[in-house]
Write an enzyme that holds these catalytic residues in place. Structure first.
Site, PDB file in Angstrom:
ATOM      1  N   ASP A  47      17.946   5.500  -7.366  1.00  0.00           N
ATOM      2  CA  ASP A  47      18.419   4.206  -6.857  1.00  0.00           C
ATOM      3  C   ASP A  47      19.701   4.405  -6.064  1.00  0.00           C
ATOM      4  O   ASP A  47      20.723   4.833  -6.607  1.00  0.00           O
ATOM      5  CB  ASP A  47      18.677   3.260  -8.043  1.00  0.00           C
ATOM      6  CG  ASP A  47      19.216   1.904  -7.600  1.00  0.00           C
ATOM      7  OD1 ASP A  47      18.413   0.956  -7.533  1.00  0.00           O
ATOM      8  OD2 ASP A  47      20.428   1.809  -7.320  1.00  0.00           O
ATOM      9  N   TYR A  52      26.640   2.398  -0.536  1.00  0.00           N
ATOM     10  CA  TYR A  52      27.121   3.558  -1.298  1.00  0.00           C
ATOM     11  C   TYR A  52      27.531   4.705  -0.378  1.00  0.00           C
ATOM     12  O   TYR A  52      28.246   5.611  -0.808  1.00  0.00           O
ATOM     13  CB  TYR A  52      26.058   4.063  -2.264  1.00  0.00           C
ATOM     14  CG  TYR A  52      25.610   3.096  -3.336  1.00  0.00           C
ATOM     15  CD1 TYR A  52      26.270   1.879  -3.557  1.00  0.00           C
ATOM     16  CD2 TYR A  52      24.511   3.386  -4.130  1.00  0.00           C
ATOM     17  CE1 TYR A  52      25.837   1.001  -4.532  1.00  0.00           C
ATOM     18  CE2 TYR A  52      24.070   2.516  -5.113  1.00  0.00           C
ATOM     19  CZ  TYR A  52      24.733   1.325  -5.307  1.00  0.00           C
ATOM     20  OH  TYR A  52      24.293   0.457  -6.269  1.00  0.00           O
ATOM     21  N   LYS A  77      19.160  -0.546  -0.871  1.00  0.00           N
ATOM     22  CA  LYS A  77      19.535  -1.962  -0.818  1.00  0.00           C
ATOM     23  C   LYS A  77      20.220  -2.289   0.509  1.00  0.00           C
ATOM     24  O   LYS A  77      20.929  -1.450   1.076  1.00  0.00           O
ATOM     25  CB  LYS A  77      20.491  -2.302  -1.974  1.00  0.00           C
ATOM     26  CG  LYS A  77      20.002  -1.855  -3.336  1.00  0.00           C
ATOM     27  CD  LYS A  77      21.009  -2.156  -4.424  1.00  0.00           C
ATOM     28  CE  LYS A  77      20.718  -1.355  -5.669  1.00  0.00           C
ATOM     29  NZ  LYS A  77      21.134   0.057  -5.586  1.00  0.00           N
ATOM     30  N   HIS A 110      21.155  -6.805  -1.727  1.00  0.00           N
ATOM     31  CA  HIS A 110      22.153  -6.338  -2.685  1.00  0.00           C
ATOM     32  C   HIS A 110      22.854  -7.489  -3.422  1.00  0.00           C
ATOM     33  O   HIS A 110      23.099  -7.399  -4.624  1.00  0.00           O
ATOM     34  CB  HIS A 110      23.180  -5.456  -1.959  1.00  0.00           C
ATOM     35  CG  HIS A 110      23.815  -4.431  -2.833  1.00  0.00           C
ATOM     36  ND1 HIS A 110      24.173  -3.188  -2.378  1.00  0.00           N
ATOM     37  CD2 HIS A 110      24.166  -4.450  -4.137  1.00  0.00           C
ATOM     38  CE1 HIS A 110      24.712  -2.495  -3.372  1.00  0.00           C
ATOM     39  NE2 HIS A 110      24.713  -3.238  -4.444  1.00  0.00           N
TER      40      HIS A 110
END
Length: 282
Positions: A47, A52, A77, A110
């Protein structure tokens, strides 16, 4: 090695390993050895997310693993700043390029970002991506029941997953019930409460001692027995392997009741989705 991991079947028939590996707050270079260690330990569900900043590293690790693509389950996401129909399509293309993949297994919004009021348009773009076969399943993250109700009323594909903060201090019973009522699987992020005391709680420590396990293993086992998807995160090889070693013991109903008693009204450690507008599109 990953054959002992239970799978959940999403509402569109897609199968997902119930225990995955999260990479939040792991840098793009650091994520490569972390994902490699996770894959070697037996994880097949990874994931990540655009925000990120490590999709490229995840992609490198997946490519280097030699594991067949159909054996892997990859989630990413859409970040808040890219919400909106056209911008979502562009952002998804960019995520695929960074990951080095032709498709992902699960694509999530998200956050609902209430200030932008764009999640319905955004999800309509998700429906197109899904129809094109470039995301095997689509869903949401951090959606409250009222966000879900609006989405269900204005779009046609029921989200497969709702990924939310969930741990023994913040058990989200109402939200889990709302998800289940619509056939939406609840996925737990921060499953150990991000270091905020769950693994040090006396009840959890006592249960760990009784089962000859670590507190983290007890909490992850609790998630699995609740029926959650769960994505613990670590960059420590020993901890990555330890978090995966949770399939050869069970918590009793009495054990589960002891953990249920840890829920608290102020247990949230992350942002409140009703007020989380960081990165909202202008």
């Amino acid at each position: 090695m990953a054959t002992n991991v239970p799978h959940l079947t999403l509402n569109n028939g897609v199968s997902v390993p119930q225990l995955g590996f999260g990479v939040w707050q792991v840098g793009d270079d650091e994520v490569v050895p972390a994902v490699e260690t996770a894959l070697q330990a037996g994880y097949r569900h990874i994931d990540t997310a655009a925000i990120y900043g490590n999709e490229a590293g995840v992609g490198r690790a997946l490519a280097a693993s030699g594991i067949a693509r159909e054996e892997l389950f990859v989630t990413t996401k859409l970040w808040n700043a890219e919400q909106g129909f056209d911008s979502t399509l562009r952002a998804f293309d960019a995520s695929l390029q960074r990951l080095g993949l032709d498709a992902v297994d699960l694509y999530l919004i998200h956050w609902p970002v209430p200030a932008a009021d764009a999640y319905v348009d955004t999800y309509e773009a998700f429906e197109r991506i899904h129809a094109e076969g470039r995301a095997r399943a689509i869903g949401v993250s951090n959606f409250q029941p009222h966000h879900l109700e609006r989405l269900l009323g204005e779009t046609s594909v029921v989200p497969a997953v709702n990924q939310v903060e969930l741990h023994p201090f913040f058990q989200q019973a109402e939200l889990r019930a709302a998800d289940a009522a619509h056939g939406i699987v609840t996925e737990a992020y921060s499953p150990l409460a991000s270091g905020k005391g769950v693994v040090d709680d006396p009840e959890v420590v006592a249960l760990a001692r009784e089962h000859g396990r670590t507190p983290a293993q007890v909490v992850l086992r609790w998630h699995l027995q609740l029926g959650n998807l769960v994505i613990p995160k670590s960059v420590t090889p020993e901890r990555i392997r330890e978090n995966f070693d949770v399939f050869d013991f069970e918590l009793s109903d009495a054990d589960l009741a002891r953990i249920a008693g840890l829920d608290r009204p102020d247990g949230r450690v992350g942002a409140d989705p009703d007020h989380m507008n960081a990165g909202a599109p202008a």
